[in-house]
Scaffold this active site. Structure first.
Site, PDB file in Angstrom:
ATOM      1  N   HIS A 137       0.819  -0.888  -0.243  1.00  0.00           N
ATOM      2  CA  HIS A 137       0.131   0.068  -0.093  1.00  0.00           C
ATOM      3  C   HIS A 137       0.874   1.515  -0.192  1.00  0.00           C
ATOM      4  O   HIS A 137       0.261   2.646   0.135  1.00  0.00           O
ATOM      5  CB  HIS A 137      -0.927   0.160   1.512  1.00  0.00           C
ATOM      6  N   ASP A 173      -3.165 -10.715  -1.778  1.00  0.00           N
ATOM      7  CA  ASP A 173      -3.866  -9.899  -0.508  1.00  0.00           C
ATOM      8  C   ASP A 173      -5.309  -9.674  -0.994  1.00  0.00           C
ATOM      9  O   ASP A 173      -6.249  -9.659  -1.901  1.00  0.00           O
ATOM     10  CB  ASP A 173      -3.757  -8.996  -0.448  1.00  0.00           C
ATOM     11  N   HIS A 175      -6.780  -7.598   0.132  1.00  0.00           N
ATOM     12  CA  HIS A 175      -7.538  -5.865   0.049  1.00  0.00           C
ATOM     13  C   HIS A 175      -5.743  -5.572  -1.326  1.00  0.00           C
ATOM     14  O   HIS A 175      -5.397  -6.287  -1.680  1.00  0.00           O
ATOM     15  CB  HIS A 175      -6.183  -4.394   1.036  1.00  0.00           C
ATOM     16  N   ASP A 262      -5.484 -13.219   4.458  1.00  0.00           N
ATOM     17  CA  ASP A 262      -6.066 -11.844   4.661  1.00  0.00           C
ATOM     18  C   ASP A 262      -7.189 -12.448   3.967  1.00  0.00           C
ATOM     19  O   ASP A 262      -8.719 -11.741   4.733  1.00  0.00           O
ATOM     20  CB  ASP A 262      -5.725 -10.698   5.248  1.00  0.00           C
TER      21      ASP A 262
END
Length: 396
Positions: A137, A173, A175, A262
């Site tokens: 990120h 991921d 995200h 995740d």
């Protein structure tokens, strides 16, 4: 896939666990420590064909600065040595609290991932893992989403600067891999593919199918925005519908993959529903694609994953076994010594087996799709957006 004979390394030393936002923060270094302990107990670092451990260097400012602005590095360094934060740069926010020597800790993670890239690109190893990495990120000018510096982007930039013509990045991921995508948005040499829970409901709120790269690099980004609740069969269906055709067409010199776990049903921060078995199947698929489309050159990094005992250590140990070319059976018992360590350190009962008992069969995209189903509609939208830019037919 038959057993892989490629040499492999894991770039890791214990001081990487100093990347630590403090007690109670989801990004606990404990998940990395427990992973390496579990992998060790299961014999991944010993015997014939063992995964070799390589110490991680600390990246200097020049290397971090290939992606990040000097003013960000200076602000991070000052904050980690007693200075004030700057929320405009993401420093000292709820997600990214200041911790001691945070610049040095972030630079160490960068050094680990760049070393993994160097090992593979220069031929010292066929596969390399940087489990502490995957901080996807971070942006050039700010910290974001628990990520101080974007080790993955620095690693990819290092590959480009050292002769790679095409680098593919696959991010699984939960995200969206927004930082890596944004950094290479206008670079046609880098193909970023992200499968993630839709930004309609999950941070960072980006990564939609229409996001396909900049004007000079159309088709360099592919995004599959998955509905909440997607489980093993749906996730694997989406992965195989999008990733293999793009990699086959792109023909990367090296494959870099981010394996945030995740996406698990027990993860406290997300809403996907994969099992360890589904994640294990994903690792295996990426490994095979590296051999099919990147000459076997594969760099795997960690990422998110916030169920610290029951999920992350098992999933990433399976990943390390894939990197080693010695995939662990899913039905193995978790070693008693590891369980005793978890009980003594945390007072918790760890998982007893390396499986959740999940099923990993799925319906191939070639058999057709149902536009009324959210998952199928999301996959179809992603294929429609990016496949034609690579000369591929988006239809099943």
């Amino acid at each position: 896939m038959p057993e892989c004979q490629t040499s492999a390394v894991a770039v890791f030393d214990d001081s990487l666990t100093r990347y630590n936002f403090g007690p109670g923060h989801p990004m606990s270094p404990l998940r990395v420590d427990l992973t390496m302990r579990l992998a060790d107990e299961l014999g991944l670092f010993s015997g014939p064909g063992a995964l070799q451990r390589v110490d991680a260097p600390v990246a200097d400012d020049e290397l971090v600065g290939t992606v990040h602005l000097v003013r960000l590095m200076n602000a991070v360094r000052e904050a980690g040595h007693g200075g004030a934060g700057d929320e405009r740069l993401g420093i000292g926010t709820e997600d990214n609290p200041i911790f001691d020597r945070m610049h040095e800790a972030g630079a160490h993670v960068v050094g680990a991932t760049v070393e993994a890239c160097r090992q593979v690109w220069q031929g010292d190893a066929g596969h390399a893992a940087s489990i502490a990495g995957g901080l996807h990120h971070a942006m050039p000018d700010r910290i974001s989403g628990f990520c101080v510096y974007n080790d993955v982007a620095v690693g990819i930039q290092w590959l480009l600067d050292h002769g790679a013509q095409r680098v593919a990045y696959v991010d699984v991921d939960a995200h969206h891999g927004d930082g890596v995508e944004r950094i290479f948005w206008d670079d046609p040499r880098v193909l970023t593919i992200s499968l993630h829970e839709t930004g309609q409901v999950l941070f960072p709120g980006t990564g939609f199918p229409a996001d396909t790269g900049g004007r000079q690099a159309e088709g360099s980004a592919a995004n599959v925005a998955l509905p909440p609740g997607t489980g093993d069969a749906g996730w694997l269906r989406a992965f195989h519908a999008v990733v293999p055709p793009l990699l086959e067409e792109f023909r990367p010199d090296v494959l870099v993959s981010q394996h945030g776990c995740d996406s698990h049903v027990e993860d406290p921060l997300t809403h996907l529903s994969l099992s360890v078995d589904g994640q294990r199947a994903g690792h295996a698929a990426v490994h095979q694609l590296a051999h099919e489309h990147a000459g076997g050159r594969w760099v795997a990094v960690g990422g998110g994953g916030y169920e610290l005992v029951g999920v992350v250590p098992r999933t990433w140990t399976h990943l390390l076994s894939e990197v080693a070319g010695r995939p662990l059976p899913s039905d193995l018992d978790v070693p008693t010594r590891w369980l005793d360590h978890v009980q003594q350190r945390l007072g918790l009962d760890g998982p007893k087996r390396m499986t959740d008992g999940g099923r990993t069969d799925y319906r191939p995209w070639s058999e057709g799709y149902d536009p009324e189903q959210w998952l199928d509609a999301a996959v179809h939208e992603a294929r429609l957006a990016v496949f034609p830019l690579h000369g591929l037919d988006p239809m099943p």
